[in-house]
Design a protein around this motif. Structure first.
Motif, mmCIF file in Angstrom:
data_model
loop_
_atom_site.group_PDB
_atom_site.id
_atom_site.type_symbol
_atom_site.label_atom_id
_atom_site.label_comp_id
_atom_site.label_asym_id
_atom_site.label_seq_id
_atom_site.Cartn_x
_atom_site.Cartn_y
_atom_site.Cartn_z
ATOM 1 N N ASP A 113 0.817 -1.209 0.000
ATOM 2 C CA ASP A 113 0.000 0.000 0.000
ATOM 3 C C ASP A 113 0.858 1.270 0.000
ATOM 4 N N PRO A 114 1.265 1.740 -1.201
ATOM 5 C CA PRO A 114 2.084 2.963 -1.282
ATOM 6 C C PRO A 114 1.325 4.202 -0.813
ATOM 7 N N ALA A 115 -0.012 4.198 -0.907
ATOM 8 C CA ALA A 115 -0.772 5.365 -0.454
ATOM 9 C C ALA A 115 -0.657 5.520 1.054
ATOM 10 N N ALA A 116 -0.707 4.401 1.766
ATOM 11 C CA ALA A 116 -0.546 4.475 3.229
ATOM 12 C C ALA A 116 0.874 4.901 3.577
ATOM 13 N N ALA A 117 1.856 4.391 2.805
ATOM 14 C CA ALA A 117 3.249 4.803 3.042
ATOM 15 C C ALA A 117 3.402 6.305 2.838
ATOM 16 N N ARG A 118 2.729 6.822 1.810
ATOM 17 C CA ARG A 118 2.782 8.259 1.545
ATOM 18 C C ARG A 118 2.204 9.060 2.709
ATOM 19 N N ALA A 119 1.069 8.583 3.255
ATOM 20 C CA ALA A 119 0.438 9.276 4.380
ATOM 21 C C ALA A 119 1.382 9.317 5.582
ATOM 22 N N VAL A 120 2.055 8.213 5.833
ATOM 23 C CA VAL A 120 2.981 8.133 6.961
ATOM 24 C C VAL A 120 4.164 9.086 6.748
ATOM 25 N N LEU A 121 4.690 9.098 5.529
ATOM 26 C CA LEU A 121 5.846 9.968 5.251
ATOM 27 C C LEU A 121 5.455 11.438 5.265
ATOM 28 N N HIS A 122 4.215 11.730 4.905
ATOM 29 C CA HIS A 122 3.750 13.113 4.962
ATOM 30 C C HIS A 122 3.852 13.639 6.392
ATOM 31 N N VAL A 123 3.358 12.842 7.345
ATOM 32 C CA VAL A 123 3.472 13.235 8.756
ATOM 33 C C VAL A 123 4.934 13.316 9.171
ATOM 34 N N LEU A 124 5.701 12.275 8.832
ATOM 35 C CA LEU A 124 7.102 12.238 9.255
ATOM 36 C C LEU A 124 7.869 13.453 8.729
ATOM 37 N N GLY A 125 7.616 13.802 7.456
ATOM 38 C CA GLY A 125 8.307 14.956 6.877
ATOM 39 C C GLY A 125 8.023 16.220 7.663
ATOM 40 N N GLU A 126 6.762 16.430 8.017
ATOM 41 C CA GLU A 126 6.409 17.599 8.827
ATOM 42 C C GLU A 126 7.130 17.600 10.162
ATOM 43 N N VAL A 127 7.123 16.424 10.824
ATOM 44 C CA VAL A 127 7.649 16.344 12.187
ATOM 45 C C VAL A 127 9.167 16.569 12.215
ATOM 46 N N ILE A 128 9.867 16.004 11.229
ATOM 47 C CA ILE A 128 11.329 16.149 11.240
ATOM 48 C C ILE A 128 11.790 17.332 10.401
ATOM 49 N N GLY A 129 10.834 18.069 9.829
ATOM 50 C CA GLY A 129 11.196 19.281 9.098
ATOM 51 C C GLY A 129 11.954 19.017 7.817
ATOM 52 N N ARG A 130 11.505 18.014 7.052
ATOM 53 C CA ARG A 130 12.176 17.702 5.798
ATOM 54 C C ARG A 130 11.141 17.630 4.679
ATOM 55 N N THR A 131 11.512 18.116 3.533
ATOM 56 C CA THR A 131 10.659 17.956 2.360
ATOM 57 C C THR A 131 11.023 16.648 1.679
ATOM 58 N N ILE A 132 10.041 15.783 1.488
ATOM 59 C CA ILE A 132 10.302 14.490 0.856
ATOM 60 C C ILE A 132 9.536 14.448 -0.473
ATOM 61 N N ASP A 133 10.262 14.264 -1.563
ATOM 62 C CA ASP A 133 9.613 14.172 -2.880
ATOM 63 C C ASP A 133 8.825 12.868 -2.942
ATOM 64 N N MET A 134 7.503 12.956 -3.127
ATOM 65 C CA MET A 134 6.652 11.776 -3.065
ATOM 66 C C MET A 134 6.318 11.219 -4.443
ATOM 67 N N THR A 135 6.854 11.802 -5.515
ATOM 68 C CA THR A 135 6.429 11.432 -6.875
ATOM 69 C C THR A 135 6.408 9.923 -7.094
ATOM 70 N N ASP A 136 7.498 9.274 -6.708
ATOM 71 C CA ASP A 136 7.606 7.850 -6.971
ATOM 72 C C ASP A 136 6.523 7.055 -6.233
ATOM 73 N N LEU A 137 6.313 7.392 -4.951
ATOM 74 C CA LEU A 137 5.267 6.702 -4.188
ATOM 75 C C LEU A 137 3.898 6.956 -4.791
ATOM 76 N N GLU A 138 3.686 8.200 -5.261
ATOM 77 C CA GLU A 138 2.377 8.534 -5.852
ATOM 78 C C GLU A 138 2.164 7.753 -7.138
ATOM 79 N N ASN A 139 3.231 7.575 -7.915
ATOM 80 C CA ASN A 139 3.114 6.757 -9.132
ATOM 81 C C ASN A 139 2.767 5.312 -8.793
ATOM 82 N N LYS A 140 3.457 4.790 -7.767
ATOM 83 C CA LYS A 140 3.174 3.416 -7.351
ATOM 84 C C LYS A 140 1.741 3.278 -6.849
ATOM 85 N N ALA A 141 1.276 4.269 -6.100
ATOM 86 C CA ALA A 141 -0.097 4.224 -5.587
ATOM 87 C C ALA A 141 -1.099 4.256 -6.737
#
Lengths: 251, 251, 251, 251
Positions: free
Chosen positions: A196-224
């Motif tokens: 489930d890449p969509a769930a992985a994306r949701a988790v990384l969205h939170v993580l990126g905010e919390v650790i203050g990093r921008t994470i390019d999600m393109t690849d995960l979004e393509n997989k989803a």
């Protein structure tokens, strides 16, 4: 083979006070997808290979026909102004409870001297039903972190997951606490029926905010999108397979 | 019983730079049939018995009523102009992952000093359906060997076997690589429903070409014909059991 | 608890060149019934209690409401003109293959210094169907013993039991052979559906002849008659439960 | 992690000749409910946390969203004129037989120096059917205690439980006997289908009489009433779900 886990070190990292992120296979492979995406998107450097006879006695086969002994891997992402990251991912979780403890204690032994005080473990939360927009559930080592994560939209539900958190994502928190490390488990809602890449994306969205990093999600979004397409095809094939006269047989 | 595997050495072999061949029980017993056939056809000499409490606590019963503790065995075939061979076969694969590692590391420890640099592990690839002319699938430790084996008709398919190679046939490659040994797994296509001498023959045909040895296949071909005969009888009995009026029930 | 098996010795036995007899729980509990009957009928003396965390973590409850930690026991029967006997029986076989090896090696370590050269292991051979007059199947460590036992009516059948002999009854023979002890497994035919004193009696009848001892079978015969009576009642109840109109439903 | 069980001591207890009480998860969770109620009702003080890789690799989630590594705990209740109590409870029983022995021996090692001579282990006895007023079954280490407990209404039935007592409740008695400690297992009758505070109450009623302590049961009685209410609702929902026309389908 005197130790249950064998750590083979590559280049030693120049990291300080890193944040540790764990993502190993589990429900919907959410944790592994998310951690592997972090490694790829942030161009992480390999620090350790971890081998064990508590992983299955197995090689995986690469796309070019060559084999590779199953393993876990610890990666390092230099900070660039932000916290350094140390990321654990791999092919399998240890098979036995003893192996789980050996893996977690072995990694913590190597995080301790770096001054690591914060960890996020990533996983999936299986709903057994399709999820349109996955939420992220949390559990943390202390109340302050619970409240901070609620500010990022993480849900904390009494008695969920009702069975607690089993495996590395739980054990890193539980054994990290004993060493004064705090952290949280972030669980993306998922049907649990397929990766489930969509769930992985949701988790990384939170993580990126919390650790203050921008994470390019393109690849995960393509997989989803690809998974969505396959699911849709399966659904249409199933509908097509129902002949009108058979409709009343469908339960 | 301090060690998980107990090696009992018979006559030490006068071999140099041998090629190692492994065939233990597995899908369709293809690997074991092939390795045992090599031992018989090439008149191999026994080098080691291997006992372990990680094999089942069991004796087998010979045709004369006497018993024999279950074991693995390492055999040696002198070169006669070709590479010497060392062959591993046996009654069982180790029961646990720890036992698998102990068996493989124990055998590699004994191959290392002989200068062994090449290994072929033999097995079956279960299709779940009858196979007319079994192909041989491969996986190898390096690209050069992949290409060489393709020249002998071995098929390399992306994502096949999708679960990787589990057990001794995979582990010998994975742990051998760590010691600088290269090799390949040769998997004969088989239904997986019964022991399959035809798949073993297909695997040995490739192996014979690759190692430059002529292997008399008569015995395997007789066994394959016998299995064909039994399968045919089972099929006819099944057809006979269908009464005309029942034909429309057969799904 | 450093060792897997803990031997607690009672009075050391004054035995020489004993014959060893093993009977632990298994198919139809034939081996255990037979060995326990030997202990009772020959008024054996307790030599060892054997405890292990490879037996279930369990107490049994005696008829007077008191508990007793599960164990194996080694008993001694002085010769009185015949060979001394050493008998192993107990509540359980070890749970793991490692435990099986530890039990068997531990007992053999204590038999060795007594000069024990002959062993009989007792068990059941499950037929999956009711047996009127149970035969005794055999397997032995050498051809001479096979032939001797055939003279006592023991049957040796090619490929039976097809799976070999699993558990202590097989392992004592296999590991005993490595130490120069010879012996045989005697297997009483049994349905395998319930405890079978008739099969135990058949096994002991052969054993008595072979070791030259008269064994009073009265108690086993009474137990067998009781089992016959219960089986007959169950059968009658089953027949009575079939109403005439239902007969054609019985498959 | 050299030892299977890791004991982390909190304040050392000032207790002498204590009575030991064990209640861990099991049938109907009767033992755990009873022991946990004792801890709460008698305001016990924590003596030991026990961690192990023979518990599941898991954290539980508290109601405030924070996590806690699974563990067992040993508590102390000062006497106040009565015998001091030492109480063991926890999230899980050890997973393996080896872990069971390690837990029990580890606790007994710490009870021995306190002069502990008496223990009560608490559990459920599954009937597989609803119980109106649960009786308490017993098993004890000696006849004198059997007779004493019969005076408190405890039932001792030949061959019940027929499988003996498996797990910590049995093993504490069996291994305690080897050290000269006597005691009994008290088993509350329960359906075994859900957690059963009523059975826990029955067990504690007997225990309170035997150790001469008054135990406030209000909380357990409230929980039992709640379970009764839920069971009644489930029953009514089931009845309501049966439409008249469907009645003949109910099997």
């Amino acid at each position: 083979m005197t130790d249950l886990m064998r750590f083979r070190e590559h280049d030693a990292p120049a990291v300080r006070d890193p944040i540790f992120v764990e993502g190993l296979p589990g429900v919907g492979n959410v944790g592994k997808l998310a951690a592997q995406h972090l490694v790829d998107a942030l161009d992480a450097k390999l620090w350790f290979d971890i081998f064990s006879h508590d992983f299955p006695p197995q090689v995986t086969i690469e796309t070019d026909g060559t084999v590779r002994l199953v393993r876990n891997q610890v990666w390092v992402v230099p900070g660039g102004g932000e916290h350094d990251l140390v990321i654990l991912t791999g092919d399998y979780q240890p098979l036995s409870s003893e192996g789980q403890f050996a893996l977690v204690e072995g990694v913590l032994d190597r995080l301790d001297p770096l001054g690591c005080k914060r960890m996020y473990t990533l996983g999936g939360y299986g709903l057994g039903t399709t999820v349109e927009t996955p939420d992220v559930l949390g559990a943390a080592t202390d109340r302050a972190l619970v409240e901070q994560l609620e500010g990022h939209g993480v849900k904390f539900q009494e008695d969920e997951p009702s069975g607690g958190i089993v495996g590395a994502s739980g054990l890193f928190l539980g054994l990290g606490m004993e060493r004064g490390m705090g952290g949280a488990c972030l669980m993306g809602e998922t049907s649990g029926y397929m990766v489930d890449p969509a769930a992985a994306r949701a988790v990384l969205h939170v993580l990126g905010e919390v650790i203050g990093r921008t994470i390019d999600m393109t690849d995960l979004e393509n997989k989803a999108a690809e998974i969505d397409r396959i699911t849709q095809q399966l659904h249409e094939a199933e509908v097509a397979a129902r002949e009108p006269g058979d409709l009343h047989y469908i339960g």
